[in-house]
Design an enzyme around this catalytic site. Structure first.
Site, PDB file in Angstrom:
ATOM      1  N   GLY A  28       0.806  -1.212   0.000  1.00  0.00           N
ATOM      2  CA  GLY A  28       0.000   0.000   0.000  1.00  0.00           C
ATOM      3  C   GLY A  28       0.838   1.259   0.000  1.00  0.00           C
ATOM      4  N   SER A  74       4.590  -5.532  -2.674  1.00  0.00           N
ATOM      5  CA  SER A  74       4.684  -4.080  -2.864  1.00  0.00           C
ATOM      6  C   SER A  74       5.441  -3.459  -1.693  1.00  0.00           C
ATOM      7  CB  SER A  74       3.278  -3.493  -3.041  1.00  0.00           C
ATOM      8  OG  SER A  74       3.336  -2.199  -3.578  1.00  0.00           O
TER       9      SER A  74
END
Length: 517
Positions: free
Chosen positions: A127, A212
């Site tokens: 995120g 991520s």
């Protein structure tokens, strides 16, 4: 039964109304640091949700969780750590509550843990360091059950709450600053070491994995001196350790970014700045462009404070930090398509030839001419496709290749992959191909409580990937009966619903020559 709005943030926003799982009766009581907890049977395993592993005051290092009396029902997720909503979603639609009292861990325990010391997998969510929570990754039940592993998913602080870096913070904490989210992750790993045996897990057999910003967090934990020995294997999904805007910069950069942010909050005076920031409500601190995920440029990342983080992940890997940590490192073939959707489509913009050139010159000012020559618009169906290719290659594919090279230079065994499956098809107008985070639904059986309805070849691929990841957690190698041969020899495994096989030529596929250091 209940209906919930799912915001399954794995770098993407996946929203839908579906029925959430229903828990059965409470399960045996387990005593952990802080007190006793009971969970619930869900999806054929035992879940312990929202177990406090730490507490933290604003801009301070985490401390042991406050003790509780009696048996705590660990059947619901804790609030998420403070964050803005992605993609312009109205606050009224959020199913999640922001709270600074968010440092909890969710545990997914198969029945076999009652009689065995099972391997443990700790997942760090993505995120861009401004979004994400463990309740969005509910649930890895199938991976835990079929792979015979315990899976732990901790929360960690984000944005300014996790990565504020100021000289006065360094002065009050012995130099540590800009690393509170990183310290949360580290504290969670120590909690796992000290408590997971009570759930049937082996504290000396831990695999750290993430996607991520979660994968970049894996990189920072590999390089963090205080994390040595807290995990034995690692998986880095679409979050390379080098050549990324999320790579930890030096403390001075952190000071510059945080001081600019503090001034924007009306807290510019260094004499009162810290007290001013600590006095502001959560919503005010989130009312900043820096907390929005709408650009490939980042404000909030961990910083090298010379205490928690003393070197870059690149340097650490080259100097052998992972020499005894087997690694899986990979990226998706079309990562950038998600970012075009988030940065352009979600804001009402459709990329044009002019905006493509402008974005390239803004994001890559030092090599814009070479990038525009390497990605001529004539080669692509639309400017959006060209921009997606640029994002894919620069931010992920070539950075993953460079990460693999750095790790191997330091003596690490690395199994590299390229994920090419297209969960929404190859002609979807918004998210086609193997976009960023598209491998996540093949590993988790629910996201935000929403079932992943794979059938046919997609279901087979999901079984394969779960088996590869959990086999790696058990053995340090992602190979086993019925799995495709995967070797750590300079080639990469191409993973797709049509079949998975070893390939060569990764750098050529992604024009990595233009993205060198």
């Amino acid at each position: 039964m209940r209906t919930r709005l799912c915001l399954a943030l794995v770098g993407a926003v996946i929203c839908s109304f579906l029925v959430a799982p229903v828990a059965s009766a409470r399960t045996p009581v387990v005593s952990v640091a802080g007190g006793a907890v009971s969970g619930a049977r869900v999806d054929g395993i035992t879940q312990y949700l929202g177990v406090p592993f730490a507490q933290a005051a604003r801009f301070s290092a985490p401390r042991p969780a406050a003790p509780w009396s009696g048996v705590r029902r660990a059947t619901t997720h804790s609030p998420q750590c403070p964050q803005s909503l992605p993609g312009g979603v109205p606050p009224a639609l959020s199913p999640f509550t922001n709270s600074e009292n968010c440092l909890s861990v969710d545990l997914y325990v198969p029945d076999s843990a009652a009689t065995q010391q099972l391997p443990v997998m700790v997942y760090l969510y993505g995120g861009a360091y401004v979004l994400g929570s463990n309740q969005q990754y509910d649930s890895p039940a199938e991976m835990a059950r079929t792979g015979n592993v315990i899976i732990a998913v901790p929360n960690y602080r984000l944005g300014p709450f996790g990565f504020m870096a100021l000289p006065e913070l360094a002065a009050e904490s012995g130099g540590a600053t800009g690393t509170y989210g990183t310290q949360d992750q580290q504290f969670a790993l120590r909690w796992v070491r000290d408590n997971i045996g009570r759930f049937g897990g082996n504290p000396d057999d831990v695999t750290l994995f993430g996607e991520s910003a979660g994968a970049m967090s894996v990189c920072t934990q590999i390089s963090a001196p205080g994390s040595r020995g807290l995990f034995q294997k690692a998986i880095i999904e679409s979050g390379p350790c080098v050549r990324s805007p999320l790579v930890p910069p030096r403390r001075e950069i952190g000071y510059q970014r945080s001081e600019k942010y503090a001034a924007s909050m009306g807290c510019a005076d260094p004499r009162t700045r810290l007290a001013c920031l600590r006095s502001l409500p959560i919503d005010k601190l989130l009312d900043s462009p820096t907390t929005k995920f709408d650009s490939p440029l980042a404000t909030w990342t961990p910083f090298i404070d010379d205490v928690v983080l003393t070197t870059t992940p690149d340097e650490a890997l080259r100097n052998g930090a992972a020499a005894d940590i087997p690694l899986i490192i990979g990226s998706n073939a079309d990562e950038g398509r998600l970012f075009v959707a988030l940065f352009d489509y979600a804001n009402g913009r459709i990329p044009t030839a002019e905006s493509f050139r402008s974005t390239v010159r803004t994001v890559y000012p030092d090599r814009a001419d070479a990038v525009l020559a390497t990605y001529p618009l004539s080669r692509y169906r639309t400017p959006a496709d060209a921009l997606a290719a640029v994002y894919t290659d620069s931010l992920f594919a070539c950075a993953a290749s460079a990460t693999t090279a750095a790790a191997r230079a330091g003596g690490a065994a690395v199994w590299q992959y390229r994920f090419t499956a297209a969960p929404l098809g190859r002609s979807n107008p918004l998210l086609s191909g193997a976009f960023h985070a598209s491998e996540i639904p093949f590993l988790f059986s629910r996201l935000g409580g929403v079932p992943i309805p794979w059938t046919g070849a997609s279901a087979a691929l999901a079984r394969q990937m779960k088996a590869q990841w959990t086999t790696f957690a058990r053995t340090g190698r992602p190979n086993g009966p019925g799995l495709p041969s995967w070797t750590p020899d300079g080639r990469f495994l191409s993973i797709d619903t049509s079949g998975s096989s070893m390939r060569t030529g990764f750098d050529a596929l992604h024009h990595c020559g233009v993205w060198g250091a």
